[in-house]
Design an enzyme around this catalytic site. Structure first.
Site, PDB file in Angstrom:
ATOM      1  N   HIS A   1       0.858  -1.184   0.000  1.00 22.70           N
ATOM      2  CA  HIS A   1       0.000   0.000   0.000  1.00 22.70           C
ATOM      3  C   HIS A   1       0.893   1.232   0.000  1.00 22.70           C
ATOM      4  CE1 HIS A   1      -3.725  -2.175   0.639  1.00 22.70           C
ATOM      5  NE2 HIS A   1      -3.108  -2.890   1.561  1.00 22.70           N
TER       6      HIS A   1
ATOM      7  N   CYS B   1      -2.287   5.085  -4.322  1.00 23.88           N
ATOM      8  CA  CYS B   1      -2.926   3.766  -4.305  1.00 23.88           C
ATOM      9  C   CYS B   1      -4.082   3.731  -5.309  1.00 23.88           C
ATOM     10  CB  CYS B   1      -3.419   3.442  -2.899  1.00 23.88           C
ATOM     11  SG  CYS B   1      -3.862   1.721  -2.676  1.00 23.88           S
TER      12      CYS B   1
END
Length: 109
Positions: free
Chosen positions: A22, A34
């Site tokens: 992430h 992201c």
């Protein structure tokens, strides 16, 4: 950090890509890095299946650290349309990496 690995055969044909992690560049729902990577990768898979009519092997696990693995079969590697979509993915990921190098690392193998 997002780690994106693009695998090539003979330095030309892309046969797979893997995205893990992430970005953590913002709060949940506000993480533009992201979101950008997700849109690029999901669109690439959708384009491979819907437009190029390929059937890549796709593995996803959003719960355990974020993972997307996509691999083309041997018979799909030389599909020009599929390769164009995969090269487009590389360009998009390179652009994100240039602007957000603290949050994404792209490796070309």
């Amino acid at each position: 950090m997002i780690r994106a690995v693009i695998s090539r055969r003979d330095a030309k044909i892309i046969d797979a890509f893997e995205i893990t992690g992430h970005a953590d560049s913002g709060e949940y729902g506000q993480d533009i890095v992201c979101a950008a990577v997700s849109v690029l990768t999901i669109n690439t898979v959708n384009s491979l299946t819907e437009l190029a009519k390929l059937n890549p092997d796709v593995e996803m696990d959003e719960d355990n650290g974020g993972l997307m693995k996509v691999k083309l079969s041997e018979s799909e590697l030389n599909d020009a349309t599929g390769q164009l979509f995969l090269e487009s993915l590389v360009l998009g990921l390179q652009s994100i990496e240039q602007n957000y190098q603290d949050y994404i690392k792209l490796t070309l193998k």
